[in-house]
Design a protein around this motif. Structure first.
Motif, PDB file in Angstrom:
ATOM      1  N   SER A 189     -55.929 -58.253 -87.929  1.00 31.47           N
ATOM      2  CA  SER A 189     -57.319 -57.927 -89.310  1.00 31.47           C
ATOM      3  C   SER A 189     -57.438 -56.773 -89.186  1.00 31.47           C
ATOM      4  N   GLY A 190     -57.756 -54.894 -88.212  1.00 26.58           N
ATOM      5  CA  GLY A 190     -57.546 -54.708 -88.327  1.00 26.58           C
ATOM      6  C   GLY A 190     -59.715 -53.974 -88.361  1.00 26.58           C
ATOM      7  N   CYS A 191     -60.469 -55.101 -87.880  1.00 28.57           N
ATOM      8  CA  CYS A 191     -61.861 -54.725 -88.233  1.00 28.57           C
ATOM      9  C   CYS A 191     -63.084 -54.682 -86.731  1.00 28.57           C
ATOM     10  N   THR A 192     -61.794 -54.457 -86.087  1.00 32.22           N
ATOM     11  CA  THR A 192     -63.041 -54.342 -84.845  1.00 32.22           C
ATOM     12  C   THR A 192     -62.479 -52.878 -84.078  1.00 32.22           C
ATOM     13  N   PHE A 193     -63.289 -52.035 -84.351  1.00 32.16           N
ATOM     14  CA  PHE A 193     -63.517 -50.847 -83.370  1.00 32.16           C
ATOM     15  C   PHE A 193     -64.044 -50.952 -82.686  1.00 32.16           C
ATOM     16  N   MET A 194     -64.051 -49.231 -81.441  1.00 26.21           N
ATOM     17  CA  MET A 194     -65.467 -48.801 -80.540  1.00 26.21           C
ATOM     18  C   MET A 194     -65.163 -47.305 -80.777  1.00 26.21           C
ATOM     19  N   LEU A 195     -66.913 -47.131 -80.604  1.00 25.31           N
ATOM     20  CA  LEU A 195     -67.053 -46.040 -81.302  1.00 25.31           C
ATOM     21  C   LEU A 195     -67.721 -45.511 -79.548  1.00 25.31           C
ATOM     22  N   GLY A 196     -66.866 -44.185 -79.489  1.00 28.84           N
ATOM     23  CA  GLY A 196     -67.117 -42.994 -77.492  1.00 28.84           C
ATOM     24  C   GLY A 196     -68.186 -42.341 -77.933  1.00 28.84           C
ATOM     25  N   PHE A 197     -68.967 -42.064 -77.103  1.00 32.33           N
ATOM     26  CA  PHE A 197     -70.259 -41.119 -77.144  1.00 32.33           C
ATOM     27  C   PHE A 197     -69.722 -40.559 -76.002  1.00 32.33           C
ATOM     28  N   ASP A 198     -69.919 -39.414 -75.796  1.00 33.37           N
ATOM     29  CA  ASP A 198     -70.239 -37.807 -74.781  1.00 33.37           C
ATOM     30  C   ASP A 198     -71.042 -38.504 -73.683  1.00 33.37           C
ATOM     31  N   LEU A 233     -62.086 -55.388 -94.199  1.00 33.45           N
ATOM     32  CA  LEU A 233     -61.948 -54.046 -94.011  1.00 33.45           C
ATOM     33  C   LEU A 233     -62.713 -53.199 -94.722  1.00 33.45           C
ATOM     34  N   ASP A 234     -62.972 -53.018 -95.726  1.00 29.82           N
ATOM     35  CA  ASP A 234     -63.634 -52.529 -96.329  1.00 29.82           C
ATOM     36  C   ASP A 234     -65.268 -52.521 -95.629  1.00 29.82           C
ATOM     37  N   ASP A 235     -65.716 -53.321 -95.373  1.00 30.45           N
ATOM     38  CA  ASP A 235     -67.286 -52.940 -94.710  1.00 30.45           C
ATOM     39  C   ASP A 235     -66.776 -52.616 -93.515  1.00 30.45           C
ATOM     40  N   ARG A 236     -65.320 -51.979 -92.938  1.00 30.48           N
ATOM     41  CA  ARG A 236     -65.266 -51.665 -92.248  1.00 30.48           C
ATOM     42  C   ARG A 236     -65.230 -49.824 -92.712  1.00 30.48           C
ATOM     43  N   ASN A 237     -64.228 -49.852 -93.345  1.00 22.67           N
ATOM     44  CA  ASN A 237     -64.337 -48.163 -94.027  1.00 22.67           C
ATOM     45  C   ASN A 237     -65.253 -47.341 -94.655  1.00 22.67           C
ATOM     46  N   ARG A 238     -66.271 -48.338 -94.832  1.00 22.27           N
ATOM     47  CA  ARG A 238     -67.590 -48.028 -95.149  1.00 22.27           C
ATOM     48  C   ARG A 238     -68.078 -47.443 -94.170  1.00 22.27           C
ATOM     49  N   LEU A 277     -57.696 -41.860 -99.997  1.00 22.57           N
ATOM     50  CA  LEU A 277     -56.952 -42.463-100.424  1.00 22.57           C
ATOM     51  C   LEU A 277     -57.823 -43.718-100.596  1.00 22.57           C
ATOM     52  N   TRP A 278     -58.035 -44.845 -99.611  1.00 24.01           N
ATOM     53  CA  TRP A 278     -59.018 -45.686 -99.597  1.00 24.01           C
ATOM     54  C   TRP A 278     -60.823 -45.805-100.792  1.00 24.01           C
ATOM     55  N   ALA A 279     -60.767 -43.772 -99.880  1.00 28.16           N
ATOM     56  CA  ALA A 279     -62.513 -44.252-100.408  1.00 28.16           C
ATOM     57  C   ALA A 279     -61.751 -44.023-101.842  1.00 28.16           C
ATOM     58  N   LYS A 280     -60.918 -42.935-102.180  1.00 26.42           N
ATOM     59  CA  LYS A 280     -60.555 -42.895-103.728  1.00 26.42           C
ATOM     60  C   LYS A 280     -60.795 -43.941-104.288  1.00 26.42           C
ATOM     61  N   GLU A 281     -59.941 -44.544-104.255  1.00 24.17           N
ATOM     62  CA  GLU A 281     -59.861 -45.717-104.939  1.00 24.17           C
ATOM     63  C   GLU A 281     -61.252 -46.575-105.381  1.00 24.17           C
ATOM     64  N   HIS A 282     -61.719 -47.348-104.183  1.00 26.10           N
ATOM     65  CA  HIS A 282     -63.567 -47.453-103.996  1.00 26.10           C
ATOM     66  C   HIS A 282     -63.967 -46.595-104.378  1.00 26.10           C
ATOM     67  N   ASN A 283     -63.954 -45.577-104.546  1.00 25.39           N
ATOM     68  CA  ASN A 283     -64.732 -44.849-105.525  1.00 25.39           C
ATOM     69  C   ASN A 283     -64.744 -45.073-107.273  1.00 25.39           C
ATOM     70  N   SER A 284     -63.432 -45.177-107.573  1.00 23.39           N
ATOM     71  CA  SER A 284     -63.344 -45.492-109.325  1.00 23.39           C
ATOM     72  C   SER A 284     -63.520 -47.155-109.676  1.00 23.39           C
ATOM     73  N   ARG A 285     -63.408 -47.647-108.570  1.00 21.37           N
ATOM     74  CA  ARG A 285     -63.025 -48.980-108.755  1.00 21.37           C
ATOM     75  C   ARG A 285     -64.987 -49.561-108.627  1.00 21.37           C
TER      76      ARG A 285
END
Length: 868
Positions: free
Chosen positions: A104-113, A130-135, A164-172
């Motif tokens: 689904s691409g909704c799972t991610f990790m944040l790596g801190f130094d 995916l929209d929440d993830r991209n936000r 591109l997602w950010a641009k499209e989401h901005n106009s919508r």
């Protein structure tokens, strides 16, 4: 489609409540699911742990020009309340990775130094869509770029697709917001913030270039695979065209290669020739350097030989000792007629020794130089020994010749003031020789100084002794009685003993300048300076050996060696003080008060001596001053003892004899004061008057009944006898005032006794009235026991009827036991005044307490006292 939690205002307010007090602002809050995976690729499903609901909040804090950003992890407690679970600083964010294992691409990790070293798997965050993830990711990237100035590494997602997602989401979202809120809607909503972040990932210029490039290849292309195939075909066509162009230019390439080959052959030949020439030039350079080195060594050697020859010539010249010089310094007896020749030889010897000292240190190790220097030292020591032996004999013989002639000393009937000018002139002849001896051997003058001082000490002591003996024999003065406070007679005040002080002044005037002059002459003549300049050359035409360097005002004189000078002065002047002591003892036996004038004369001489060389003379004068003070103190102590003898615990009346005798003594002491002897006399005053007052108090205690009469008579006599002196002598004025106070107190006590003896009942009655008025009003006092009007009338009748008789009796009582009749008028006037004051107080009290009572007035009593 479900509403995104990123724009949930209730959630945002709950987050702000959870971080209240941190002064941070919530930029975005969104719900996520937390799970932990293994290192490396994350696994979904059974490998993942149970997901837990969490809220991620991005907060910022402004600190002037700097902005701090944080990622806060919030968890639910009590079902719906958020609280902080963890906090990360976005400046430490190094990596954002979207897990490819999650389709689904909704799972991610944040790596801190700062968490790389921990042995814990990174936390996996799973979004709803995916929209929440991209936000969330776009918001983090925006803050990292704007606030922190850098972007973390992005893995698993294309940054261009995210833009591109950010641009499209901005106009919508803009259209939805305008339809919902109208023109006045909130333009700073959460969606707008996210869109702005998306636009910032790719700049406007980059976006336009990308669109222009894509627009070129859009024609007829529907899918990316077709577009890729087309690009490959064009690439193969370009490579084929390049190969064809290269093949067509083959003959040109061959010509270029041939030219390069011929050029290479020429270059190789030239390189061989250059190498050959280089070898030849190197050999030639080495030969030239060898020749130059040999020439330089020969030139240096030649110069060194010349310098060595010149240096050896100088050394030989310095080492040469003329025969006449060595013979003059070492051979024969020391002859006074050849003094100039000896001094010339000393100058040469000093110059030669200085030349050896100035030699290069490398020469001093040579045998020849050592031998010559040792020979010079032998010559130097031999001459010093000969010269010292001559000078010792010279000083002894010079003094013996003076001692053998009696005309040089005081004789009977003739005082002769010593004069050493001639003997000093005879010694000055050898002043320059002594200077050279000190330089040649600094220890040679010590025995010479001993001999000189011991010889001249005998001369000075005999001159002092003869002068003192003749001075005492030629001065005839009467004997003055020294017991001032005992015996029937008082010392005569008109005896003139000034000739004794004059004799002492003559003694000091004759010998103190002489001793100071001898001290200065000794310092200069015997070279007692620490550092002294070189003497003038003997060859100068204007040099006079008899006066050379003996000017006391010589500005080039060195610092005096005070240790050696004091030792020599002690040897020169020791024992002279005995004759001065004899003069002081002689004067003290004639009249002890002469110590005052002798002390003042001695002080004047001490204050006039300022020279360093007069130190021992200062000690002599200090010793004489101490002896004079001791003798005078002995006289004062004897006088105090004589006064103390009057205290015999026996009843004594009248004025004691030591009171008027002290006035005579003080008058005589003031006549002897000279110079700065004021302190000596003041100390004597304090000691004698102090014991006088103590003795008077002790005598008065033997008869307490008449003690006040005794005290006032003696203190009155003390004041009368010292009135004139107290006006000009501050110390006596102080004791005068002290005696005056004691006199007044004794008068007051005696008069009070006389008044109360006659009018005791009257004034005791007044005292009782005063005591009663402290606690009662005046009207109540007449009703007290013993203070009634009848009591008042009895007291008045007993004391004031026939008051003239009581006053007459009071006058007789005052005169009784008085030996000083001249005090009676003054005491009677004071007695009448005190009586009137007391009676006036009684009349005023009676008027307040007993108004209307018939009491004689103060005026009547005053008139009565005036008529008697």
């Amino acid at each position: 489609m479900a509403k995104s939690s990123a724009i949930d205002k209730e959630l945002s307010r709950a987050c702000e409540a959870a971080i209240e007090g941190t002064k941070q602002k919530v930029v975005m809050s969104i719900r996520v699911a937390k799970s932990k995976g293994a290192w490396g690729k994350g696994k979904i499903g059974k490998a993942a742990q149970m997901a837990k609901p969490r809220v991620l909040a991005i907060t910022i804090k402004d600190k002037g020009e700097r902005t701090k950003a944080f990622l806060r992890v919030l968890k639910y407690t009590d079902g719906s309340v958020l609280e902080q679970a963890k906090i990360y600083k976005l400046k430490n964010l190094g990596k954002m990775e979207v897990l490819t294992s999650d389709p689904s691409g909704c799972t991610f990790m944040l790596g801190f130094d700062n968490l790389r070293n921990q042995r814990v798997a990174p936390i996996q965050w799973t979004m709803r869509n995916l929209d929440d993830r991209n936000r969330l990711l776009v918001c983090i990237l925006h803050i990292c770029k704007d606030a922190l100035g850098r972007l973390p590494k992005v893995v698993g997602i294309d940054i261009v697709e995210l833009a591109l997602w950010a641009k499209e989401h901005n106009s919508r979202d803009s259209k939805k917001q305008n339809l919902k809120d109208g023109p006045s809607g909130d333009l700073l909503s959460e969606g707008d913030t996210t869109v702005t972040v998306g636009n910032d990932l790719v700049s406007q210029a980059e976006e336009e270039e990308m669109e222009a490039l894509l627009g070129t290849y859009v024609m007829g292309i529907g899918e990316a695979e077709v577009f890729s195939e087309r690009l490959k075909r064009e690439l193969h066509a370009l490579e084929a065209a390049n190969v064809h162009a290269i093949l067509e230019s083959e003959h040109l390439v061959d010509e270029v290669l041939q030219g390069l080959e011929s050029t290479t052959i020429c270059v190789e030949d030239m390189d061989e020739w250059l190498a050959l020439f280089n070898v030849k030039l190197r050999h030639m350079r080495e030969d030239i350097e060898a020749i130059e080195t040999r020439n330089n060594k020969l030139e240096i050697q030649s110069l060194n030989y010349k310098a060595l020859a010149a240096e050896l010539d100088k050394l030989l010249e310095k080492m040469h000792i003329p025969t006449e010089i060595s013979d003059c310094l070492t051979e024969g007896a020391f002859d006074e007629s050849h003094l100039r020749k000896y001094i010339e030889a000393c100058e040469w010897l000093r110059s030669a020794l200085c030349g050896f000292d100035a030699l290069d240190p490398r020469y001093t190790t040579t045998i020849a130089v050592k031998e010559k220097r040792a020979y010079l030292d032998i010559i130097r020591l031999t001459f010093v020994r000969r010269a010292c032996a001559f000078l010792r004999d010279y000083f002894v013989n010079l003094v013996d010749s003076l001692m053998s002639d009696k005309r040089n000393f005081s004789q009977r009937g003739q005082l002769k003031k010593p004069d050493h000018a001639d003997i000093h002139n005879k010694c000055r002849i050898y002043a320059l020789l002594l200077h050279h001896l000190k330089i040649l051997d600094k220890n040679s003058l010590t025995p010479l100084r001993k001999t000189y001082c011991s010889s001249f000490n005998q001369l000075l002591r005999r001159e002092t002794r003869e002068f003192a003996n003749e001075l005492r024999a030629g001065t005839k003065a009467p004997k003055v009685q020294s017991a001032w406070f005992e015996g029937p007679t008082v010392p005569n005040q008109n005896v003139d003993t000034s000739m004794i002080s004059g004799a002492y002044s003559k003694m000091l005037a004759a010998f103190i300048p002489l001793l100071v002059d001898e001290s200065s002459f000794l310092s200069l003549f015997m070279r007692l300076e620490v550092s002294s300049p070189d003497p003038p050359s003997i060859h100068d035409d204007d040099v006079d050996l008899s006066m050379m360097e003996m000017d006391e005002n010589n500005t080039n004189k060195g610092t005096v060696d005070m240790g050696a000078l004091n030792e020599s002065l002690h040897d020169l002047l020791d024992g002279i003080q005995e004759d001065f002591y004899a003069i002081v003892d002689w004067a003290h036996k004639i009249d002890p008060l002469l110590c005052i004038s002798l002390h003042g004369i001695t002080e004047r001489y001490i204050s006039d001596l300022k020279a360093e060389t007069a130190g021992y003379v200062n000690l002599l004068l200090d010793a004489m001053e101490d002896k004079i003070s001791t003798l005078f103190t002995r006289f004062v102590d004897e006088a105090r003892h004589q006064i103390e003898k009057n205290d015999k615990n026996v009843k004594q009346t009248g004025v004691m004899s030591f009171v008027p005798r002290f006035a005579l003594l003080a008058t005589r002491m003031e006549q002897y004061i000279q110079g700065q002897s004021r302190d000596l006399v003041d100390q004597a005053y304090m000691k004698i008057i102090g014991i006088m007052f103590v003795t008077l108090d002790k005598i008065s205690q033997a008869d307490l009944k008449h003690s006040d009469i005794f005290i006032l008579e003696n203190y009155a006599a003390f004041q009368n006898s010292l009135y004139d002196l107290a006006n000009c002598v501050p110390t006596l004025a102080k004791f005068y005032h002290q005696a005056s106070e004691s006199y007044e107190q004794s008068c007051s006590r005696h008069i009070s006794v006389v008044i109360y003896y006659q009018f005791e009942r009257l004034f005791q009655f007044a005292k009782r009235i005063e005591d009663m008025m402290v606690t009662n009003s005046p009207e109540e006092i007449q009703f007290q026991v013993g203070l009634s009007k009848s009591d008042l009338r009895k007291v008045v009748k007993s004391n004031l009827s026939g008051v003239d008789k009581h006053i007459t009796a009071m006058h007789k009582k005052l005169m009784k036991n008085m030996t000083s009749e001249e005090l009676i008028p003054t005491l009677w006037d004071k007695c009448k005044k005190d009586f009137l004051d007391k009676y006036d107080s009684f009349v005023q009290l009676a008027a307040k307490v007993y108004p209307g009572e018939n009491i004689p007035s103060v005026t009547e009593i005053r008139d009565l006292l005036a008529s008697m």
